[in-house]
Design a protein around this motif. Structure first.
Motif, mmCIF file in Angstrom:
data_model
loop_
_atom_site.group_PDB
_atom_site.id
_atom_site.type_symbol
_atom_site.label_atom_id
_atom_site.label_comp_id
_atom_site.label_asym_id
_atom_site.label_seq_id
_atom_site.Cartn_x
_atom_site.Cartn_y
_atom_site.Cartn_z
ATOM 1 N N UNK A 34 0.824 -1.204 0.000
ATOM 2 C CA UNK A 34 0.000 0.000 0.000
ATOM 3 C C UNK A 34 0.860 1.257 0.000
ATOM 4 N N UNK A 35 1.888 1.293 0.838
ATOM 5 C CA UNK A 35 2.748 2.479 0.908
ATOM 6 C C UNK A 35 3.439 2.726 -0.425
ATOM 7 N N UNK A 36 4.001 1.683 -1.021
ATOM 8 C CA UNK A 36 4.683 1.832 -2.310
ATOM 9 C C UNK A 36 3.692 2.261 -3.391
ATOM 10 N N UNK A 37 2.510 1.654 -3.393
ATOM 11 C CA UNK A 37 1.487 1.999 -4.387
ATOM 12 C C UNK A 37 1.044 3.445 -4.249
ATOM 13 N N UNK A 38 0.769 3.877 -3.022
ATOM 14 C CA UNK A 38 0.326 5.262 -2.811
ATOM 15 C C UNK A 38 1.404 6.257 -3.225
ATOM 16 N N UNK A 39 2.644 5.964 -2.891
ATOM 17 C CA UNK A 39 3.736 6.859 -3.293
ATOM 18 C C UNK A 39 3.902 6.884 -4.810
ATOM 19 N N UNK A 40 3.774 5.741 -5.445
ATOM 20 C CA UNK A 40 3.923 5.676 -6.894
ATOM 21 C C UNK A 40 2.778 6.419 -7.584
ATOM 22 N N UNK A 41 1.541 6.195 -7.120
ATOM 23 C CA UNK A 41 0.391 6.871 -7.733
ATOM 24 C C UNK A 41 0.406 8.379 -7.480
ATOM 25 N N UNK A 42 1.038 8.793 -6.397
ATOM 26 C CA UNK A 42 1.097 10.218 -6.078
ATOM 27 C C UNK A 42 2.331 10.918 -6.609
ATOM 28 N N UNK A 43 3.092 10.248 -7.452
ATOM 29 C CA UNK A 43 4.368 10.809 -7.913
ATOM 30 C C UNK A 43 4.223 12.101 -8.708
ATOM 31 N N UNK A 44 3.086 12.375 -9.309
ATOM 32 C CA UNK A 44 2.916 13.593 -10.098
ATOM 33 C C UNK A 44 2.259 14.734 -9.341
ATOM 34 N N UNK A 45 1.968 14.519 -8.068
ATOM 35 C CA UNK A 45 1.284 15.554 -7.279
ATOM 36 C C UNK A 45 2.239 16.706 -6.981
ATOM 37 N N UNK A 46 1.649 17.858 -6.698
ATOM 38 C CA UNK A 46 2.439 19.023 -6.308
ATOM 39 C C UNK A 46 1.631 19.853 -5.308
ATOM 40 N N UNK A 47 2.225 20.901 -4.817
ATOM 41 C CA UNK A 47 1.586 21.757 -3.823
ATOM 42 C C UNK A 47 0.401 22.486 -4.449
ATOM 43 N N UNK A 48 -0.681 22.617 -3.695
ATOM 44 C CA UNK A 48 -1.800 23.425 -4.160
ATOM 45 C C UNK A 48 -2.647 23.862 -2.981
ATOM 46 N N UNK A 49 -3.479 24.845 -3.245
ATOM 47 C CA UNK A 49 -4.483 25.361 -2.303
ATOM 48 C C UNK A 49 -3.881 25.707 -0.936
ATOM 49 N N UNK A 50 -4.394 25.091 0.109
ATOM 50 C CA UNK A 50 -4.026 25.449 1.480
ATOM 51 C C UNK A 50 -2.556 25.230 1.809
ATOM 52 N N UNK A 51 -1.899 24.382 1.066
ATOM 53 C CA UNK A 51 -0.478 24.144 1.336
ATOM 54 C C UNK A 51 0.333 25.429 1.174
ATOM 55 N N UNK A 52 -0.047 26.252 0.225
ATOM 56 C CA UNK A 52 0.702 27.494 0.003
ATOM 57 C C UNK A 52 0.581 28.433 1.202
ATOM 58 N N UNK A 53 -0.515 28.373 1.931
ATOM 59 C CA UNK A 53 -0.645 29.194 3.137
ATOM 60 C C UNK A 53 0.405 28.780 4.175
ATOM 61 N N UNK A 54 0.674 27.484 4.268
ATOM 62 C CA UNK A 54 1.706 27.017 5.201
ATOM 63 C C UNK A 54 3.106 27.366 4.710
ATOM 64 N N UNK A 55 3.294 27.320 3.404
ATOM 65 C CA UNK A 55 4.614 27.594 2.831
ATOM 66 C C UNK A 55 4.938 29.085 2.875
ATOM 67 N N UNK A 56 3.968 29.916 2.573
ATOM 68 C CA UNK A 56 4.221 31.349 2.445
ATOM 69 C C UNK A 56 4.092 32.143 3.742
ATOM 70 N N UNK A 57 3.122 31.804 4.589
ATOM 71 C CA UNK A 57 2.826 32.700 5.708
ATOM 72 C C UNK A 57 3.209 32.163 7.085
#
Length: 186
Positions: A34-57
């Motif tokens: 499961x861990x390997x599969x989830x990491x492999x399927x999520x390989x194209x993901x990137x930061x979006x939405x609320x994550x930028x609030x944590x990164x920027x502010x």
């Protein structure tokens, strides 16, 4: 004479893997898959939405920013975790952020497996744990690293609710036995 069905998950006789139960070994393998599969399927993901609030502010150097609510929710632990990753690894790859989420998710599934095996037996625990491993709380909770807040809360809730005393026999044990599980091994 009473006919018993063969136990396919927990065979009789000496086990080649030592003191580990077969269902436990199978669940450990499922966890890795499961861990390997989830990491492999999520390989194209990137930061979006609320994550930028944590990164920027937010900042590790500004203690006040740790305690500012996010959409009226207390978010200190995820802020510290995110900022620690941002300041040590940067934002060049989403994989470390997703890996933290997947690790938390797998620990949640392990706790579900352990709690269920105590109350319903290893067969039911294997099914319930596998469902949590591969489906979890849905897409966002498996691939959007920002959800470390939700998955982490679930993890802490499961840890807080862990029974410390032996589990008493319940009707679920009788269901387990009726389905061919024999006396419950929970």
């Amino acid at each position: 004479a009473r006919r018993t069905r063969p136990n396919l998950i927990e065979p009789a006789g000496p086990r080649p893997w030592g003191r580990f139960e077969p269902a436990d070994v199978l669940f450990a393998i499922l966890s890795i898959v499961a861990a390997v599969t989830l990491l492999w399927l999520g390989r194209g993901m990137t930061f979006f939405a609320d994550e930028w609030a944590l990164i920027e502010s937010r900042s590790l150097g500004d203690i006040q920013s740790w305690f500012v609510p996010h959409n009226e929710h207390w978010f200190t632990l995820p802020v510290l975790l995110y900022r620690g990753l941002v300041e040590t690894l940067g934002i060049g790859s989403y994989v470390p952020y997703h890996a933290v989420l997947v690790a938390l998710h797998v620990v949640v599934a392990i706790l579900v497996y352990r709690l269920t095996s105590r109350s319903a037996g290893r067969r039911f625990a294997l099914v319930g744990g596998a469902i949590v491993l591969f489906l979890g709380g849905g897409f966002e909770n498996l691939y959007w690293a920002f959800q470390i807040g939700f998955v982490g809360s679930t993890l802490l809730g499961l840890l807080a609710g862990r029974p410390q005393e032996p589990v008493k026999r319940t009707s679920l044990h009788h269901v387990h036995e009726a389905l061919g599980g024999g006396p419950s091994d929970a």
